[in-house]
Design a protein around this motif. Structure first.
Motif, PDB file in Angstrom:
ATOM      1  N   ARG A 145       0.840  -1.200   0.000  1.00  0.00           N
ATOM      2  CA  ARG A 145       0.000   0.000   0.000  1.00  0.00           C
ATOM      3  C   ARG A 145       0.877   1.253   0.000  1.00  0.00           C
ATOM      4  O   ARG A 145       1.937   1.284   0.632  1.00  0.00           O
ATOM      5  CB  ARG A 145      -0.929   0.011   1.212  1.00  0.00           C
ATOM      6  CG  ARG A 145      -1.879  -1.182   1.262  1.00  0.00           C
ATOM      7  CD  ARG A 145      -2.970  -0.980   2.307  1.00  0.00           C
ATOM      8  NE  ARG A 145      -2.423  -0.855   3.659  1.00  0.00           N
ATOM      9  CZ  ARG A 145      -3.170  -0.592   4.739  1.00  0.00           C
ATOM     10  NH1 ARG A 145      -4.481  -0.404   4.602  1.00  0.00           N
ATOM     11  NH2 ARG A 145      -2.611  -0.514   5.937  1.00  0.00           N
ATOM     12  N   PHE A 146       0.385   2.283  -0.716  1.00  0.00           N
ATOM     13  CA  PHE A 146       1.153   3.514  -0.857  1.00  0.00           C
ATOM     14  C   PHE A 146       0.336   4.718  -0.403  1.00  0.00           C
ATOM     15  O   PHE A 146      -0.879   4.784  -0.606  1.00  0.00           O
ATOM     16  CB  PHE A 146       1.571   3.722  -2.316  1.00  0.00           C
ATOM     17  CG  PHE A 146       2.577   2.728  -2.813  1.00  0.00           C
ATOM     18  CD1 PHE A 146       3.935   2.953  -2.661  1.00  0.00           C
ATOM     19  CD2 PHE A 146       2.164   1.552  -3.438  1.00  0.00           C
ATOM     20  CE1 PHE A 146       4.866   2.031  -3.119  1.00  0.00           C
ATOM     21  CE2 PHE A 146       3.083   0.627  -3.894  1.00  0.00           C
ATOM     22  CZ  PHE A 146       4.441   0.867  -3.737  1.00  0.00           C
ATOM     23  N   GLY A 147       1.031   5.678   0.197  1.00  0.00           N
ATOM     24  CA  GLY A 147       0.444   6.952   0.571  1.00  0.00           C
ATOM     25  C   GLY A 147       1.416   8.071   0.259  1.00  0.00           C
ATOM     26  O   GLY A 147       2.597   7.839  -0.033  1.00  0.00           O
ATOM     27  N   CYS A 148       0.925   9.299   0.321  1.00  0.00           N
ATOM     28  CA  CYS A 148       1.762  10.461   0.027  1.00  0.00           C
ATOM     29  C   CYS A 148       2.631  10.811   1.238  1.00  0.00           C
ATOM     30  O   CYS A 148       2.143  10.896   2.364  1.00  0.00           O
ATOM     31  CB  CYS A 148       0.882  11.653  -0.350  1.00  0.00           C
ATOM     32  SG  CYS A 148       1.808  13.152  -0.769  1.00  0.00           S
ATOM     33  N   PHE A 149       3.898  11.022   0.991  1.00  0.00           N
ATOM     34  CA  PHE A 149       4.850  11.427   2.028  1.00  0.00           C
ATOM     35  C   PHE A 149       4.485  12.817   2.541  1.00  0.00           C
ATOM     36  O   PHE A 149       4.500  13.796   1.790  1.00  0.00           O
ATOM     37  CB  PHE A 149       6.261  11.427   1.432  1.00  0.00           C
ATOM     38  CG  PHE A 149       7.351  11.890   2.364  1.00  0.00           C
ATOM     39  CD1 PHE A 149       8.087  10.976   3.093  1.00  0.00           C
ATOM     40  CD2 PHE A 149       7.659  13.238   2.488  1.00  0.00           C
ATOM     41  CE1 PHE A 149       9.109  11.392   3.938  1.00  0.00           C
ATOM     42  CE2 PHE A 149       8.674  13.666   3.330  1.00  0.00           C
ATOM     43  CZ  PHE A 149       9.400  12.744   4.057  1.00  0.00           C
ATOM     44  N   CYS A 150       4.136  12.920   3.809  1.00  0.00           N
ATOM     45  CA  CYS A 150       3.832  14.206   4.447  1.00  0.00           C
ATOM     46  C   CYS A 150       4.649  14.288   5.730  1.00  0.00           C
ATOM     47  O   CYS A 150       4.298  13.652   6.737  1.00  0.00           O
ATOM     48  CB  CYS A 150       2.336  14.329   4.754  1.00  0.00           C
ATOM     49  SG  CYS A 150       1.291  14.438   3.290  1.00  0.00           S
ATOM     50  N   TYR A 151       5.703  15.077   5.705  1.00  0.00           N
ATOM     51  CA  TYR A 151       6.663  15.058   6.810  1.00  0.00           C
ATOM     52  C   TYR A 151       7.516  16.314   6.716  1.00  0.00           C
ATOM     53  O   TYR A 151       7.663  16.900   5.641  1.00  0.00           O
ATOM     54  CB  TYR A 151       7.556  13.826   6.655  1.00  0.00           C
ATOM     55  CG  TYR A 151       8.093  13.204   7.920  1.00  0.00           C
ATOM     56  CD1 TYR A 151       7.323  12.340   8.677  1.00  0.00           C
ATOM     57  CD2 TYR A 151       9.403  13.442   8.331  1.00  0.00           C
ATOM     58  CE1 TYR A 151       7.825  11.721   9.818  1.00  0.00           C
ATOM     59  CE2 TYR A 151       9.922  12.831   9.466  1.00  0.00           C
ATOM     60  CZ  TYR A 151       9.126  11.969  10.207  1.00  0.00           C
ATOM     61  OH  TYR A 151       9.629  11.356  11.334  1.00  0.00           O
ATOM     62  N   ASN A 152       8.083  16.712   7.833  1.00  0.00           N
ATOM     63  CA  ASN A 152       8.980  17.862   7.794  1.00  0.00           C
ATOM     64  C   ASN A 152       9.868  17.887   9.032  1.00  0.00           C
ATOM     65  O   ASN A 152       9.476  17.424  10.101  1.00  0.00           O
ATOM     66  CB  ASN A 152       8.189  19.176   7.703  1.00  0.00           C
ATOM     67  CG  ASN A 152       9.005  20.298   7.069  1.00  0.00           C
ATOM     68  OD1 ASN A 152      10.190  20.142   6.781  1.00  0.00           O
ATOM     69  ND2 ASN A 152       8.367  21.435   6.853  1.00  0.00           N
TER      70      ASN A 152
END
Length: 354
Positions: A145-152
Motif C-alpha cells: 500500500r502507498f500513501g503520500c509522504f507528508c513530513y517535515n
C-alpha cells in the motif's frame, strides 16, 4: 642549428628532483579528505532496537539495511543509494535519496521514503508513504500500500537540494507492477484519511536531540497530493508557475489557499520546458520566451469549480506579490484535460531520463 630539448646535461650540472620542488605549504584538498568507514553506513541484524542517524551523519553516502527485525530505523540525512534486504516487522525512515531505494524480501514493514527511484521486489504486507520523482516499480510483491509522504523537519529542505530532488516531483500513486496477477491487484492506495502518526512511530526526544518532527499535512515540506486515481468531479485545471525567483513560494501559497476549498490537488511537477513542448501544452507560442527562464511548476487540480477558484486565487497572489504574467491557469474545461495530459506526460519522460 636548432638544439634538442632533450640534450644531455653538462657535466657537473645538478639535476632537479621532484623532492626539491616547492611544496604547497597549505597542502592539497585531497590531503584533507575525510576518511569514510563503510561500516558506518550499514545497519544489520538489529532486533527490537531503535536506531537514529541524525542530519550530517550520512552526507550522501551509499547505505545498506539488512536482516533487521521489529526495529525502528530513522535515517534523517540525504543518501546516495540504499538497499533494504530481509527486514521483518520494521519501521524505516529513509531521507532524501539521490538515486534509488531498493526494497527486497521485506515483510510487514512500514516505510517513509524520499527518492529519485523506488523499486520493491519480493515484498509483502508493506505500507509506504512515498515521495518519488519517477514511477515507482514493484515486482513479485503482494499487499503493498502507498500513501503520500507528508513530513517535515528543519534540514529536510536542504537535504532535498543536496539529493537534487524537487518537493514538487512526487509520483507516489502511479505504480508500475512488473508482475501483475490476473484478476487481482498486488498494490493499493492507503485510505485518504491515513495519517503518518497512526502508522509510523516517532523516535523518543532523547534520540532526536534538537530535531523537531512534523507529520501533519499542513506542515509537510512536500505538498500533499491525492494521486492520479482520485477525482471529485469531471472538471480539471492546470496551473503553471514560470520561473522568476519566487515560483515555489507562489505555488505553495496557492496550494495553501486552495486547501480551504472543496478542490483537491492531484499531482505536481517541476520540470524544464522546451519551446516545442510549451506550444503543445499551451496551444500557443506566447510562452516560448518565458519558459527559457528556468524550471516551471505545474499543478493539477480537480473539483466542481476548480478553474474559477484557481483563476481567482492565482490573481490574488499575483496582486499581493506584484508578479503578473508569470502564471498560467486553464480557462476552458474542454482543453484543460488535454493540457494536463501533455504536461504530465512530458514531465514523466523528462524525469525518467535523468
Amino acid at each position: 642549428m636548432m638544439g634538442c630539448l632533450c640534450a644531455k646535461a653538462k657535466s657537473g650540472s645538478k639535476r632537479i628532483k621532484a623532492s626539491d620542488s616547492k611544496r604547497n605549504p597549505n597542502g592539497y584538498s585531497w590531503d584533507n579528505k575525510e576518511e569514510v568507514n563503510p561500516k558506518d553506513f550499514i545497519i544489520e541484524n538489529a532486533k527490537d532496537e531503535t536506531i537514529v542517524k541524525l542530519p550530517g551523519s550520512v552526507k550522501g553516502q551509499q547505505f545498506i539495511i539488512q536482516n533487521c527485525e521489529n526495529s525502528n530505523i530513522y535515517i534523517y540525512d540525504h543518501i546516495n543509494t540504499i538497499t533494504v534486504d530481509d527486514c521483518n516487522g520494521c519501521n524505516i525512515f529513509i531521507g532524501p535519496t539521490k538515486g534509488s531505494v531498493f526494497l527486497r524480501d521485506c515483510s510487514e514493514c512500514r516505510f517513509l521514503i524520499v527518492c529519485q527511484q523506488f523499486r520493491a521486489r519480493d515484498c509483502k504486507v508493506v505500507d509506504t508513504f512515498l515521495c518519488c520523482a519517477t514511477q515507482p516499480i514493484i515486482e513479485s510483491c503482494n499487499d503493498i500500500r502507498f500513501g503520500c509522504f507528508c513530513y517535515n523537519y528543519g534540514p529536510l529542505e536542504d537535504q532535498f537540494k543536496n539529493a537534487c530532488l524537487s518537493i514538487f516531483n512526487n509520483n507516489w500513486s502511479n505504480i508500475h507492477d512488473f508482475t501483475p496477477a490476473e484478476g487481482e491487484r498486488n498494490w493499493s492506495l492507503l485510505p485518504k484519511d491515513a495519517r503518518i502518526e497512526d502508522f509510523f512511530p516517532l523516535p523518543s526526544p532523547e534520540k532526536l536531540g534538537d530535531l523537531q518532527i512534523m507529520t501533519d499535512p499542513q506542515s509537510s515540506l512536500v505538498p500533499q497530493t491525492h494521486g492520479c486515481l482520485q477525482r471529485l468531479s469531471m472538471q480539471y485545471c492546470l496551473v503553471v508557475f514560470f520561473a522568476d525567483g519566487h515560483a515555489q513560494n507562489r505555488a505553495l501559497s496557492l496550494i495553501k489557499e486552495l486547501e480551504q476549498t472543496d478542490n483537491i490537488l492531484l499531482r505536481t511537477k517541476e520540470i524544464l520546458l522546451e519551446e516545442e513542448a510549451s506550444e503543445r501544452i499551451f496551444g500557443t507560442n506566447a510562452y516560448n520566451k518565458v519558459v527559457k527562464r528556468g524550471p516551471v511548476i505545474g499543478l493539477e487540480y480537480n473539483g466542481k469549480d476548480c478553474i474559477s477558484m484557481c483563476l481567482e486565487t492565482a490573481k490574488n497572489i499575483a496582486t499581493s506579490t506584484g508578479c503578473t504574467g508569470l502564471v498560467y491557469v486553464s480557462t476552458c474545461p474542454k482543453t484543460a484535460r488535454k493540457q494536463i495530459e501533455n504536461f504530465f506526460s512530458h514531465a514523466d519522460v523528462q524525469l525518467s531520463s535523468q
